[in-house]
Write a protein that holds these residues in place. Structure first.
Motif, PDB file in Angstrom:
ATOM      1  N   PHE A  47      38.724  32.363   3.458  1.00 35.72           N
ATOM      2  CA  PHE A  47      39.895  33.100   4.181  1.00 35.72           C
ATOM      3  C   PHE A  47      39.349  34.295   4.868  1.00 35.72           C
ATOM      4  CE2 PHE A  47      43.753  35.419   5.297  1.00 35.72           C
ATOM      5  CZ  PHE A  47      44.163  34.546   6.014  1.00 35.72           C
ATOM      6  N   GLU A  48      39.107  34.384   6.225  1.00 33.81           N
ATOM      7  CA  GLU A  48      38.792  35.422   6.799  1.00 33.81           C
ATOM      8  C   GLU A  48      37.405  36.237   6.434  1.00 33.81           C
ATOM      9  OE1 GLU A  48      42.287  37.855   7.401  1.00 33.81           O
ATOM     10  OE2 GLU A  48      43.006  36.540   8.533  1.00 33.81           O
ATOM     11  N   ASP A  49      36.566  35.311   5.931  1.00 37.98           N
ATOM     12  CA  ASP A  49      35.282  35.661   5.242  1.00 37.98           C
ATOM     13  C   ASP A  49      34.109  34.555   5.571  1.00 37.98           C
ATOM     14  OD1 ASP A  49      33.006  36.023   3.756  1.00 37.98           O
ATOM     15  OD2 ASP A  49      34.289  36.712   2.086  1.00 37.98           O
ATOM     16  N   ASN A  50      33.195  34.691   6.527  1.00 42.07           N
ATOM     17  CA  ASN A  50      32.396  33.808   6.765  1.00 42.07           C
ATOM     18  C   ASN A  50      30.942  33.807   6.109  1.00 42.07           C
ATOM     19  OD1 ASN A  50      31.079  35.655   8.424  1.00 42.07           O
ATOM     20  ND2 ASN A  50      31.076  34.463  10.211  1.00 42.07           N
ATOM     21  N   GLY A  51      30.642  34.563   5.053  1.00 38.64           N
ATOM     22  CA  GLY A  51      29.599  34.800   4.466  1.00 38.64           C
ATOM     23  C   GLY A  51      29.032  33.404   3.857  1.00 38.64           C
ATOM     24  N   LEU A  52      30.158  32.675   3.557  1.00 40.10           N
ATOM     25  CA  LEU A  52      29.632  31.432   2.848  1.00 40.10           C
ATOM     26  C   LEU A  52      28.981  30.239   3.965  1.00 40.10           C
ATOM     27  CD1 LEU A  52      31.771  30.401  -0.144  1.00 40.10           C
ATOM     28  CD2 LEU A  52      29.402  30.798  -0.092  1.00 40.10           C
ATOM     29  N   VAL A  53      29.634  30.466   5.143  1.00 39.36           N
ATOM     30  CA  VAL A  53      29.268  29.736   6.247  1.00 39.36           C
ATOM     31  C   VAL A  53      27.889  29.851   6.685  1.00 39.36           C
ATOM     32  CG1 VAL A  53      29.753  29.153   8.695  1.00 39.36           C
ATOM     33  CG2 VAL A  53      31.718  29.800   7.260  1.00 39.36           C
ATOM     34  N   ARG A  54      27.419  31.074   6.790  1.00 39.66           N
ATOM     35  CA  ARG A  54      26.025  31.286   7.032  1.00 39.66           C
ATOM     36  C   ARG A  54      24.955  30.629   6.054  1.00 39.66           C
ATOM     37  NH1 ARG A  54      22.775  34.077  10.129  1.00 39.66           N
ATOM     38  NH2 ARG A  54      24.230  35.215  11.396  1.00 39.66           N
ATOM     39  N   LYS A  55      25.585  30.948   4.908  1.00 37.23           N
ATOM     40  CA  LYS A  55      24.685  30.420   3.591  1.00 37.23           C
ATOM     41  C   LYS A  55      24.549  28.879   3.653  1.00 37.23           C
ATOM     42  CE  LYS A  55      24.436  30.510  -1.470  1.00 37.23           C
ATOM     43  NZ  LYS A  55      25.346  30.311  -2.475  1.00 37.23           N
ATOM     44  N   THR A  56      25.645  28.224   3.934  1.00 37.81           N
ATOM     45  CA  THR A  56      25.724  26.756   4.164  1.00 37.81           C
ATOM     46  C   THR A  56      24.822  26.265   5.353  1.00 37.81           C
ATOM     47  OG1 THR A  56      28.014  26.822   2.951  1.00 37.81           O
ATOM     48  CG2 THR A  56      27.204  24.615   4.361  1.00 37.81           C
ATOM     49  N   LEU A  57      25.093  26.775   6.550  1.00 39.38           N
ATOM     50  CA  LEU A  57      24.362  26.388   7.348  1.00 39.38           C
ATOM     51  C   LEU A  57      22.809  26.618   7.556  1.00 39.38           C
ATOM     52  CD1 LEU A  57      27.135  27.320  10.328  1.00 39.38           C
ATOM     53  CD2 LEU A  57      26.300  25.056   9.151  1.00 39.38           C
ATOM     54  N   GLU A  58      22.415  27.864   6.458  1.00 39.55           N
ATOM     55  CA  GLU A  58      20.822  27.882   6.466  1.00 39.55           C
ATOM     56  C   GLU A  58      20.264  26.670   5.859  1.00 39.55           C
ATOM     57  OE1 GLU A  58      21.099  31.607   4.552  1.00 39.55           O
ATOM     58  OE2 GLU A  58      20.891  32.956   6.342  1.00 39.55           O
ATOM     59  N   GLY A  59      20.977  25.708   5.016  1.00 41.75           N
ATOM     60  CA  GLY A  59      20.359  24.781   4.526  1.00 41.75           C
ATOM     61  C   GLY A  59      20.232  23.716   5.478  1.00 41.75           C
ATOM     62  N   PRO A  60      19.681  22.672   5.010  1.00 42.82           N
ATOM     63  CA  PRO A  60      19.503  21.572   5.799  1.00 42.82           C
ATOM     64  C   PRO A  60      20.689  20.602   6.169  1.00 42.82           C
ATOM     65  CG  PRO A  60      18.398  20.981   3.663  1.00 42.82           C
ATOM     66  CD  PRO A  60      18.830  22.514   3.746  1.00 42.82           C
ATOM     67  N   GLY A  61      21.121  20.524   7.379  1.00 44.19           N
ATOM     68  CA  GLY A  61      22.297  19.822   7.624  1.00 44.19           C
ATOM     69  C   GLY A  61      22.286  18.126   7.190  1.00 44.19           C
ATOM     70  N   ASP A  81      28.227  32.398  18.143  1.00 39.13           N
ATOM     71  CA  ASP A  81      26.991  31.723  18.541  1.00 39.13           C
ATOM     72  C   ASP A  81      25.912  31.743  17.806  1.00 39.13           C
ATOM     73  OD1 ASP A  81      26.763  34.300  18.964  1.00 39.13           O
ATOM     74  OD2 ASP A  81      25.806  34.414  20.857  1.00 39.13           O
ATOM     75  N   GLN A  82      25.463  32.787  16.816  1.00 43.70           N
ATOM     76  CA  GLN A  82      24.538  32.763  16.086  1.00 43.70           C
ATOM     77  C   GLN A  82      24.703  31.564  14.946  1.00 43.70           C
ATOM     78  OE1 GLN A  82      24.081  36.658  14.540  1.00 43.70           O
ATOM     79  NE2 GLN A  82      23.466  37.818  16.489  1.00 43.70           N
ATOM     80  N   LEU A  83      25.643  31.280  14.398  1.00 43.28           N
ATOM     81  CA  LEU A  83      25.910  30.552  13.386  1.00 43.28           C
ATOM     82  C   LEU A  83      25.800  29.012  13.884  1.00 43.28           C
ATOM     83  CD1 LEU A  83      28.711  31.956  11.256  1.00 43.28           C
ATOM     84  CD2 LEU A  83      26.096  31.892  10.749  1.00 43.28           C
ATOM     85  N   ALA A  84      26.414  28.803  15.119  1.00 39.75           N
ATOM     86  CA  ALA A  84      26.388  27.545  15.920  1.00 39.75           C
ATOM     87  C   ALA A  84      24.917  27.211  16.139  1.00 39.75           C
ATOM     88  CB  ALA A  84      27.322  27.677  17.228  1.00 39.75           C
ATOM     89  N   ALA A  85      24.148  28.347  16.611  1.00 37.24           N
ATOM     90  CA  ALA A  85      22.591  28.069  16.608  1.00 37.24           C
ATOM     91  C   ALA A  85      21.903  27.576  15.619  1.00 37.24           C
ATOM     92  CB  ALA A  85      22.099  29.250  17.527  1.00 37.24           C
ATOM     93  N   LEU A  86      22.366  28.584  14.490  1.00 30.71           N
ATOM     94  CA  LEU A  86      21.607  28.002  13.028  1.00 30.71           C
ATOM     95  C   LEU A  86      21.910  26.634  12.764  1.00 30.71           C
ATOM     96  CD1 LEU A  86      19.931  29.209  10.834  1.00 30.71           C
ATOM     97  CD2 LEU A  86      22.439  30.101   9.869  1.00 30.71           C
ATOM     98  N   ALA A  87      23.293  26.038  12.955  1.00 29.18           N
ATOM     99  CA  ALA A  87      23.462  24.664  12.542  1.00 29.18           C
ATOM    100  C   ALA A  87      22.799  23.815  13.511  1.00 29.18           C
ATOM    101  CB  ALA A  87      25.142  24.551  12.930  1.00 29.18           C
TER     102      ALA A  87
END
Length: 165
Positions: A47-61, A81-87
């Motif tokens: 909730f209103e915290d995307n720290g885990l989103v970056r951590k997850t998207l840094e891993g292999p999709g 855009d940075q997280l979408a590019a990472l994904a």
């Protein structure tokens, strides 16, 4: 191979009847340039915290779809855009956000599937609080890690098994 949600519904009617194929309520707008995407589900609940989103998207999709239950918050953006590019770089097929995104113009030029409720210019806090790989429910459907998500211009489906061979 293009997998259309309408065709999947038509060809898997018994699965709709027994609940192993579920249709998410219409609630999302598409922001990535790939309108149709599918893959095995990975989940985050936060909730209103995307720290885990970056951590997850840094891993292999590995062609998976990240389903983020952001509690439907319209007060900040969970993906930019940075997280979408990472994904995209790490092989994620798409992202579904029960919440907002930002940098929609930049994301619109990326070859990734990205569905969200809306846009919001404010970024989140980054405390990395939340849960990964748990069942999350919104849009009248429960999304479980390892199940399959199929999305296109007509809607979003969740299946207990892969519908493509």
């Amino acid at each position: 191979m293009e997998l259309l949600t309408t065709d999947l519904c038509d060809s898997h009617e018994p699965m709709l009847a027994d609940g192993s194929l579920r249709i998410v309520e219409p609630m999302f707008s598409s922001f990535g340039s790939r309108a149709a995407f599918h893959g095995a589900i990975a989940t985050l609940k936060l909730f209103e915290d995307n720290g885990l989103v970056r951590k997850t998207l840094e891993g292999p999709g590995k062609g998976r779809v990240l389903v983020i239950d952001g509690g439907g918050s319209l007060r900040c953006a969970l993906v930019g855009d940075q997280l979408a590019a990472l994904a995209l770089k790490n092989g994620w097929a798409g992202i579904v956000v029960n919440g907002c995104i930002r940098d929609s113009r930049a994301i619109g030029g990326m070859e990734i599937g990205l569905l969200a409720l809306d846009t919001h210019p404010l970024k989140t806090v980054k405390k990395a609080q939340g849960e990964a790989d748990v069942a999350v429910s919104f849009g009248g459907v429960t999304f479980r890690p390892g199940e399959w998500l199929y999305a296109d211009e007509d809607g979003v489906l969740v299946s207990t098994t892969s519908l493509h061979h």
